[in-house]
Write a protein that holds these residues in place. Structure first.
Motif, mmCIF file in Angstrom:
data_model
loop_
_atom_site.group_PDB
_atom_site.id
_atom_site.type_symbol
_atom_site.label_atom_id
_atom_site.label_comp_id
_atom_site.label_asym_id
_atom_site.label_seq_id
_atom_site.Cartn_x
_atom_site.Cartn_y
_atom_site.Cartn_z
ATOM 1 N N LYS A 29 2.269 13.719 53.644
ATOM 2 C CA LYS A 29 1.126 14.596 53.898
ATOM 3 C C LYS A 29 1.114 15.774 52.928
ATOM 4 O O LYS A 29 0.052 16.186 52.451
ATOM 5 C CB LYS A 29 1.161 15.087 55.348
ATOM 6 C CG LYS A 29 0.867 13.996 56.369
ATOM 7 C CD LYS A 29 0.994 14.516 57.791
ATOM 8 C CE LYS A 29 0.713 13.418 58.801
ATOM 9 N NZ LYS A 29 0.869 13.890 60.202
ATOM 10 N N ARG A 30 2.295 16.305 52.637
ATOM 11 C CA ARG A 30 2.364 17.390 51.649
ATOM 12 C C ARG A 30 1.923 16.896 50.273
ATOM 13 O O ARG A 30 1.242 17.610 49.529
ATOM 14 C CB ARG A 30 3.782 17.954 51.595
ATOM 15 C CG ARG A 30 4.133 18.863 52.765
ATOM 16 C CD ARG A 30 5.416 19.619 52.503
ATOM 17 N NE ARG A 30 6.572 18.740 52.572
ATOM 18 C CZ ARG A 30 7.268 18.522 53.686
ATOM 19 N NH1 ARG A 30 6.907 19.115 54.822
ATOM 20 N NH2 ARG A 30 8.317 17.718 53.686
ATOM 21 N N VAL A 33 -1.827 16.706 50.149
ATOM 22 C CA VAL A 33 -2.409 18.041 49.988
ATOM 23 C C VAL A 33 -2.313 18.490 48.531
ATOM 24 O O VAL A 33 -3.276 19.015 47.957
ATOM 25 C CB VAL A 33 -1.705 19.050 50.918
ATOM 26 C CG1 VAL A 33 -2.147 20.478 50.590
ATOM 27 C CG2 VAL A 33 -2.004 18.729 52.372
ATOM 28 N N GLU A 36 -4.835 16.689 46.362
ATOM 29 C CA GLU A 36 -6.185 17.245 46.516
ATOM 30 C C GLU A 36 -6.318 18.564 45.765
ATOM 31 O O GLU A 36 -7.328 18.832 45.116
ATOM 32 C CB GLU A 36 -6.490 17.429 48.007
ATOM 33 C CG GLU A 36 -7.910 17.868 48.310
ATOM 34 C CD GLU A 36 -8.052 19.378 48.371
ATOM 35 O OE1 GLU A 36 -9.089 19.909 47.930
ATOM 36 O OE2 GLU A 36 -7.100 20.023 48.856
ATOM 37 N N GLN A 37 -5.283 19.386 45.816
ATOM 38 C CA GLN A 37 -5.321 20.671 45.119
ATOM 39 C C GLN A 37 -5.332 20.484 43.603
ATOM 40 O O GLN A 37 -6.004 21.226 42.885
ATOM 41 C CB GLN A 37 -4.120 21.515 45.541
ATOM 42 C CG GLN A 37 -4.168 21.958 46.997
ATOM 43 C CD GLN A 37 -2.883 22.638 47.438
ATOM 44 O OE1 GLN A 37 -1.840 22.537 46.774
ATOM 45 N NE2 GLN A 37 -2.936 23.339 48.565
ATOM 46 N N TRP A 179 -9.035 13.933 53.586
ATOM 47 C CA TRP A 179 -9.905 14.414 52.513
ATOM 48 C C TRP A 179 -11.371 14.493 52.929
ATOM 49 O O TRP A 179 -12.240 14.725 52.091
ATOM 50 C CB TRP A 179 -9.766 13.513 51.286
ATOM 51 C CG TRP A 179 -8.440 13.665 50.594
ATOM 52 C CD1 TRP A 179 -7.453 14.553 50.895
ATOM 53 C CD2 TRP A 179 -7.961 12.910 49.476
ATOM 54 N NE1 TRP A 179 -6.382 14.397 50.047
ATOM 55 C CE2 TRP A 179 -6.667 13.401 49.161
ATOM 56 C CE3 TRP A 179 -8.485 11.867 48.711
ATOM 57 C CZ2 TRP A 179 -5.900 12.875 48.118
ATOM 58 C CZ3 TRP A 179 -7.725 11.345 47.669
ATOM 59 C CH2 TRP A 179 -6.446 11.848 47.373
#
Length: 319
Positions: A29-30, A33, A36-37, A179
Motif C-alpha cells: 500500500k505504501r 501511494v 501515485e505521488q 486511485w
C-alpha cells in the motif's frame, strides 16, 4: 498441484489468518501511494504507465521464481511458492472478525456495538442505523469482500499465469480503489485506467461468483434478480454479485433505488405508469438471520469451487 496449493493455503489461513494490515500488504500500500505521488501529473496516461509498472514489478519476479523452480525440477519448492502466494493474496479471514462480531452483537441485542463495528469496517456513518440497515450493509460488504478476496483470486490463479494471476487480480483490485475512491482522487484522471483495467479483469470472475451463489442457493430467484436488477447498481460487477447473492438467500439487498419495484422516470408527471409492468426484487428485508444465511452461502460456494477444481485436477491427472 493447483488444487493442493489452494487447499493448503486455505488451511493455513484458517489456522493462522493474516490481518488486512499485515506487513506485506502494508508495504504494498505504501508503494502504491508512492507510485501515485511520483506519476500523478493529472493525465490518464500517467496512471496507465504507473499501473503497468507496478503490476510488472510485482508479478514478473513472482513468475520468474516459479519458472526457475519448475525449470530445475524443484517441484516441492514450486508448490511451496504457490502456497505462499495464495496465502498472501487470499483474504478469506481479513475482515471476517468484523462480520462475526457484528453478528454476535446483533444476536445479543447490542445495536450500538454493531453500529460501531460496522462504522469501523466500512468507514461510514452508522448513527441511528436500524438493525435491517446494519444487516444489509454487513451482508453486502461480506459478499463483495469474499468475491474479491477469494473467488477472484481462485479464478486468476487457475489461469496459465498461475501465481502471477493471483497477484495481478489482488493488486489491480486495490489500485482500482486506492486511485479512485479517496476524496482527493475522485476528480483525478490518474485512476481511470486502473478502474477500467479491473473492470475487465473482474468481468468473468464476478459472473462466475454470481453463478456459484445461484447454484448453491435459490437458483431461480438469483438469476431473476441478476437479470432484472443488477444493472441498477453503479458498479456493474457489484450489482451482479449482490443481486445474485441476495436472490440466492431470499434477501433484498441494495438501496431503495436499486431494489425498488420500479424506477420512476424523472418526467413521471407526464407518463402514465398505470400500465407499466412492475418488477419486484424477490426476498425479504435483511435481518439478523440474513447474516447467518450469508455465512452458509459463502461456505457452500467455496465448497462448490473446490469440488469443481478437484474434478478438473483429477481429469488432468488421469490424462
Amino acid at each position: 498441484m493447483t488444487f493442493l496449493s489452494i487447499l493448503v493455503a486455505l488451511l493455513f489461513e484458517q489456522l493462522k489468518p493474516l490481518r488486512a494490515d499485515n506487513p506485506v500488504w502494508a508495504e504494498f500500500k505504501r508503494l502504491a501511494v508512492r507510485m501515485e505521488q511520483w506519476f500523478n501529473a493529472g493525465h490518464a496516461s500517467h496512471g496507465r504507465l504507473g499501473w503497468f509498472l507496478l503490476i510488472g514489478a510485482l508479478t514478473l519476479p513472482a513468475g520468474l521464481v516459479y519458472w526457475l523452480l519448475l525449470r530445475y525440477n524443484l517441484v516441492l519448492a514450486a508448490f511451496a511458492w504457490n502456497v505462499l502466494i495464495i496465502y498472501l493474496t487470499l483474504g478469506f479471514r481479513h475482515y471476517s472478525h468484523y462480520f462475526t462480531s457484528i453478528q454476535l452483537a446483533l444476536n445479543a441485542g447490542d445495536e450500538s456495538q454493531a453500529r460501531a463495528l460496522l462504522a469501523e469496517w466500512c468507514k461510514i456513518d452508522t448513527v441511528g442505523m436500524e438493525v435491517s440497515e446494519i444487516s444489509r450493509i454487513a451482508v453486502e460488504k461480506a459478499l463483495v469482500t469474499t468475491h474479491r478476496n477469494v473467488f477472484g483470486v481462485f479464478f486468476w490463479f487457475l489461469m496459465p499465469l498461475g501465481p502471477c494471476g493471483a497477484i495481478l487480480y489482488r493488486v489491480s483490485e486495490y489500485l482500482a480503489r486506492a486511485w479512485n475512491e479517496p476524496e482527493h482522487m475522485r476528480q483525478e484522471a490518474f485512476g481511470e485506467f486502473a478502474a477500467k483495467a479491473f473492470y475487465w479483469i473482474d468481468w468473468i470472475p464476478a459472473r462466475l461468483t454470481a453463478i456459484a451463489f445461484a447454484v448453491v442457493g435459490n437458483f431461480e430467484d438469483a438469476i431473476y434478480a441478476w437479470r432484472n436488477f443488477a444493472h441498477r447498481w453503479k458498479d456493474e460487477a457489484i450489482g451482479i454479485i449482490l443481486a445474485a447473492g441476495g436472490g440466492a438467500m431470499g434477501v433484498r439487498l441494495g438501496t431503495p433505488n436499486e431494489n425498488a419495484a420500479k424506477l420512476i422516470p424523472s418526467d413521471a408527471a407526464t407518463v402514465d405508469i398505470s400500465d407499466m409492468e412492475v418488477d419486484q426484487l424477490p426476498g425479504d428485508e435483511p435481518g439478523v438471520r440474513a447474516l447467518q444465511s450469508t455465512v452458509g452461502l459463502v461456505w457452500r460456494a467455496l465448497l462448490l469451487w473446490m469440488m469443481l477444481l478437484l474434478l478438473l485436477s483429477g481429469a488432468v491427472w488421469l490424462g
